[in-house]
Write a protein that holds these residues in place. Structure first.
Motif, PDB file in Angstrom:
ATOM      1  N   GLY A 109      -8.253  -8.382  -1.818  1.00 43.64           N
ATOM      2  CA  GLY A 109      -9.366  -8.408  -2.757  1.00 43.64           C
ATOM      3  C   GLY A 109      -9.814  -7.047  -3.250  1.00 43.64           C
ATOM      4  O   GLY A 109     -10.544  -6.965  -4.236  1.00 43.64           O
ATOM      5  N   SER A 110      -9.379  -5.974  -2.587  1.00 40.82           N
ATOM      6  CA  SER A 110      -9.828  -4.651  -3.011  1.00 40.82           C
ATOM      7  C   SER A 110      -9.082  -4.219  -4.273  1.00 40.82           C
ATOM      8  O   SER A 110      -7.922  -4.529  -4.463  1.00 40.82           O
ATOM      9  CB  SER A 110      -9.624  -3.634  -1.891  1.00 40.82           C
ATOM     10  N   THR A 111      -9.788  -3.470  -5.118  1.00 42.09           N
ATOM     11  CA  THR A 111      -9.199  -3.057  -6.388  1.00 42.09           C
ATOM     12  C   THR A 111      -8.500  -1.714  -6.231  1.00 42.09           C
ATOM     13  O   THR A 111      -8.924  -0.867  -5.456  1.00 42.09           O
ATOM     14  CB  THR A 111     -10.267  -2.948  -7.482  1.00 42.09           C
ATOM     15  N   LEU A 112      -7.436  -1.527  -6.995  1.00 39.51           N
ATOM     16  CA  LEU A 112      -6.622  -0.322  -6.896  1.00 39.51           C
ATOM     17  C   LEU A 112      -6.916   0.605  -8.078  1.00 39.51           C
ATOM     18  O   LEU A 112      -7.024   0.149  -9.208  1.00 39.51           O
ATOM     19  CB  LEU A 112      -5.142  -0.693  -6.888  1.00 39.51           C
ATOM     20  N   ASP A 113      -7.034   1.875  -7.780  1.00 42.02           N
ATOM     21  CA  ASP A 113      -7.325   2.874  -8.811  1.00 42.02           C
ATOM     22  C   ASP A 113      -6.017   3.490  -9.301  1.00 42.02           C
ATOM     23  O   ASP A 113      -5.321   4.167  -8.554  1.00 42.02           O
ATOM     24  CB  ASP A 113      -8.246   3.953  -8.238  1.00 42.02           C
ATOM     25  N   GLU A 114      -5.715   3.259 -10.578  1.00 43.42           N
ATOM     26  CA  GLU A 114      -4.453   3.749 -11.133  1.00 43.42           C
ATOM     27  C   GLU A 114      -4.326   5.267 -11.008  1.00 43.42           C
ATOM     28  O   GLU A 114      -3.317   5.777 -10.510  1.00 43.42           O
ATOM     29  CB  GLU A 114      -4.338   3.362 -12.611  1.00 43.42           C
ATOM     30  N   THR A 115      -5.340   5.960 -11.473  1.00 40.22           N
ATOM     31  CA  THR A 115      -5.276   7.432 -11.485  1.00 40.22           C
ATOM     32  C   THR A 115      -5.119   7.977 -10.074  1.00 40.22           C
ATOM     33  O   THR A 115      -4.279   8.841  -9.814  1.00 40.22           O
ATOM     34  CB  THR A 115      -6.567   8.008 -12.104  1.00 40.22           C
ATOM     35  N   LEU A 116      -5.918   7.446  -9.167  1.00 46.74           N
ATOM     36  CA  LEU A 116      -5.891   7.904  -7.785  1.00 46.74           C
ATOM     37  C   LEU A 116      -4.511   7.718  -7.171  1.00 46.74           C
ATOM     38  O   LEU A 116      -3.913   8.658  -6.631  1.00 46.74           O
ATOM     39  CB  LEU A 116      -6.926   7.123  -6.978  1.00 46.74           C
ATOM     40  N   LEU A 117      -3.995   6.499  -7.259  1.00 47.73           N
ATOM     41  CA  LEU A 117      -2.709   6.192  -6.631  1.00 47.73           C
ATOM     42  C   LEU A 117      -1.562   6.943  -7.302  1.00 47.73           C
ATOM     43  O   LEU A 117      -0.618   7.359  -6.628  1.00 47.73           O
ATOM     44  CB  LEU A 117      -2.450   4.689  -6.682  1.00 47.73           C
ATOM     45  N   SER A 118      -1.650   7.107  -8.622  1.00 51.16           N
ATOM     46  CA  SER A 118      -0.569   7.816  -9.302  1.00 51.16           C
ATOM     47  C   SER A 118      -0.496   9.257  -8.803  1.00 51.16           C
ATOM     48  O   SER A 118       0.595   9.793  -8.597  1.00 51.16           O
ATOM     49  CB  SER A 118      -0.773   7.781 -10.819  1.00 51.16           C
ATOM     50  N   GLU A 119      -1.676   9.855  -8.562  1.00 49.51           N
ATOM     51  CA  GLU A 119      -1.678  11.207  -7.995  1.00 49.51           C
ATOM     52  C   GLU A 119      -1.153  11.189  -6.566  1.00 49.51           C
ATOM     53  O   GLU A 119      -0.347  12.018  -6.166  1.00 49.51           O
ATOM     54  CB  GLU A 119      -3.100  11.784  -8.023  1.00 49.51           C
ATOM     55  N   GLU A 120      -1.597  10.177  -5.815  1.00 48.83           N
ATOM     56  CA  GLU A 120      -1.207  10.082  -4.402  1.00 48.83           C
ATOM     57  C   GLU A 120       0.304   9.989  -4.238  1.00 48.83           C
ATOM     58  O   GLU A 120       0.867  10.600  -3.325  1.00 48.83           O
ATOM     59  CB  GLU A 120      -1.876   8.854  -3.788  1.00 48.83           C
ATOM     60  N   TYR A 121       0.967   9.246  -5.129  1.00 44.10           N
ATOM     61  CA  TYR A 121       2.403   9.066  -4.985  1.00 44.10           C
ATOM     62  C   TYR A 121       3.213   9.938  -5.938  1.00 44.10           C
ATOM     63  O   TYR A 121       4.429   9.771  -6.073  1.00 44.10           O
ATOM     64  CB  TYR A 121       2.764   7.587  -5.159  1.00 44.10           C
ATOM     65  N   GLY A 122       2.521  10.853  -6.615  1.00 42.28           N
ATOM     66  CA  GLY A 122       3.221  11.850  -7.416  1.00 42.28           C
ATOM     67  C   GLY A 122       3.969  11.308  -8.614  1.00 42.28           C
ATOM     68  O   GLY A 122       5.023  11.820  -8.968  1.00 42.28           O
ATOM     69  N   LEU A 123       3.428  10.259  -9.207  1.00 46.09           N
ATOM     70  CA  LEU A 123       4.005   9.825 -10.485  1.00 46.09           C
ATOM     71  C   LEU A 123       2.903   9.589 -11.490  1.00 46.09           C
ATOM     72  O   LEU A 123       1.740   9.538 -11.149  1.00 46.09           O
ATOM     73  CB  LEU A 123       4.895   8.589 -10.350  1.00 46.09           C
ATOM     74  N   SER A 124       3.288   9.473 -12.739  1.00 49.13           N
ATOM     75  CA  SER A 124       2.277   9.270 -13.772  1.00 49.13           C
ATOM     76  C   SER A 124       1.870   7.801 -13.804  1.00 49.13           C
ATOM     77  O   SER A 124       2.449   6.958 -13.129  1.00 49.13           O
ATOM     78  CB  SER A 124       2.814   9.694 -15.129  1.00 49.13           C
ATOM     79  N   ARG A 125       0.877   7.514 -14.603  1.00 47.22           N
ATOM     80  CA  ARG A 125       0.340   6.157 -14.611  1.00 47.22           C
ATOM     81  C   ARG A 125       1.357   5.135 -15.118  1.00 47.22           C
ATOM     82  O   ARG A 125       1.396   4.005 -14.622  1.00 47.22           O
ATOM     83  CB  ARG A 125      -0.931   6.096 -15.460  1.00 47.22           C
TER      84      ARG A 125
END
Lengths: 231, 231
Positions: free
Chosen positions: A25-41
């Motif tokens: 149920g938790s929402t995912l932050d595109e910008t945050l995760l893209s930075e975390e995994y080193g790829l663009s959105r």
DNA sequence: TATGTTGCAATTGTATACAATATGTATTAT
DNA sequence: ATAATACATATTGTATACAATTGCAACATA
């Protein structure tokens, strides 16, 4: 590294969702995760799309991506359909399994048992997941595997929710499940369809009973129970 | 327009795939289609991802997107699993259908029958598809619907392949199928689970027999057959 | 002739800038 | 004080430029 960042991200998210590191149920932050995994959105969104297609995530237009929730209703549906799909997959697996797949299954089962011996409950859940996922690949039926895989997602997540702390009595049940895996491998090797179906049903019932036991545990001692009720 | 270009593109591609306008196995050109539907490659790729997740397309890394193929093996798998899923969905649909969904089903059935009266075989296949898709929504079981929808994709495509030209004898079977739809609606309305399962099985067998009849038609006249064999 | 290598064209994958949409907050009117 | 509006901010969606990969074809070599 052999596989690319996109795959790594995909695998990582799968693991985090199955292990409940990211809660249902938790929402995912595109910008945050893209930075975390080193790829663009852009590629991250493609990962999201794939995970959504596989049932890990659910997307709403203009309103982001969430981890698929596990409410009471979905649990009901789960218990309603799991046995049928599991049994059907098991039968087809026994009929169609290739030797490579069998080897894969065996090594996964070894890792599963080892994780059990070392009480690595998290790893156990993951190897168990992979075990049944391979069974799905063995069945090789593209019409049934999507259902199986959706079931497995929630089955694994329930395992994580429900039987994280293992007491000494329940350990026996874990070994029973582990032995059932071995028996299933044997049945597949012999292409014994009736045996694999029997085993699968027993395996399912064991798992279901454990979950049920957790949801509806043995009641407290009467005296204590009454005291609490009267407080 | 109410819905956006992305949805329009999605719907159009679904239609083109189900109607065999785009043949199974053919590869899709991103640049071409993005121009055709007036959007850039990014959202088109997202449409592709979604369609791939739903089983319409299959993607291979660095090697483009193809329409899911329909070989002999997948047909075998289809016939193996369809009855089980259809029956299970039907039962759940009867148990859980809402009034809105029932209205939706009824209006779809009306359109289906009208298409049949006007011999619009293409439309018939589409309305039939929608009819069974709505049944899936009625069942409301997220673990089974993905399998149902994958089955429906290929079932509809087979209809298109197999019974495009309808002769007078086969028309009767079409009306029988249409009547079965009506009976199914009635059974759902009454929440009569055993009736809906019976009807679904009969409906399936009718469809299967038609396909089988097409694949293995009545043999030619013996004399002609022997002459040809001796040439 | 068969095999392998190199380079070019086409296609796919990624990054980033920009547009559209939603959400939260402050201001205004009642 | 409350409701409604307008604005600001954050998030999602799209376009486009650029990078990486593949497939093909021409050529060289055994």
């Amino acid at each position: 590294m052999i596989i690319n960042k996109k795959h790594a991200c995909h695998e990582a998210l799968v693991h985090r969702i199955l292990s409940l590191d990211i809660q249902p149920g938790s929402t995912l932050d595109e910008t945050l995760l893209s930075e975390e995994y080193g790829l663009s959105r852009t590629p991250l969104r493609e990962v999201f799309q794939k995970l959504a297609g596989d049932g890990y995530l659910s997307q709403t237009e203009n309103r982001g991506t969430k981890v698929s929730s596990m409410d009471l209703n979905s649990m009901r549906n789960f218990f309603q359909s799991a046995p049928m799909i599991y049994a059907a997959i098991a039968r087809l697996a026994a009929e169609n399994a290739s030797v490579q797949q069998l080897d894969d299954l065996k090594s996964t089962q070894l890792q599963f048992r080892r994780a059990g011996e070392e009480s690595e409950t998290q790893d156990m859940a993951m190897y168990n997941h992979r075990f049944h996922h391979i069974m799905g690949e063995m069945a090789g039926n593209p019409y049934l595997t999507p259902s199986l895989n959706r079931l497995l997602i929630d089955h694994t997540r329930m395992s994580q929710m429900f039987y994280k702390p293992i007491n000494s009595k329940e350990r026996l049940l874990v070994w029973e499940a582990c032995d059932q895996h071995d028996a299933m491998i044997e049945a597949i090797e012999k292409r014994d369809t009736s045996a694999i179906v029997q085993l699968t049903i027993a395996h399912w019932e064991l798992s279901r009973d454990r979950i049920e036991k957790f949801v509806r545990p043995d009641p407290l001692d009467m005296d204590i129970g009454l005291q609490e009720a009267g407080e």
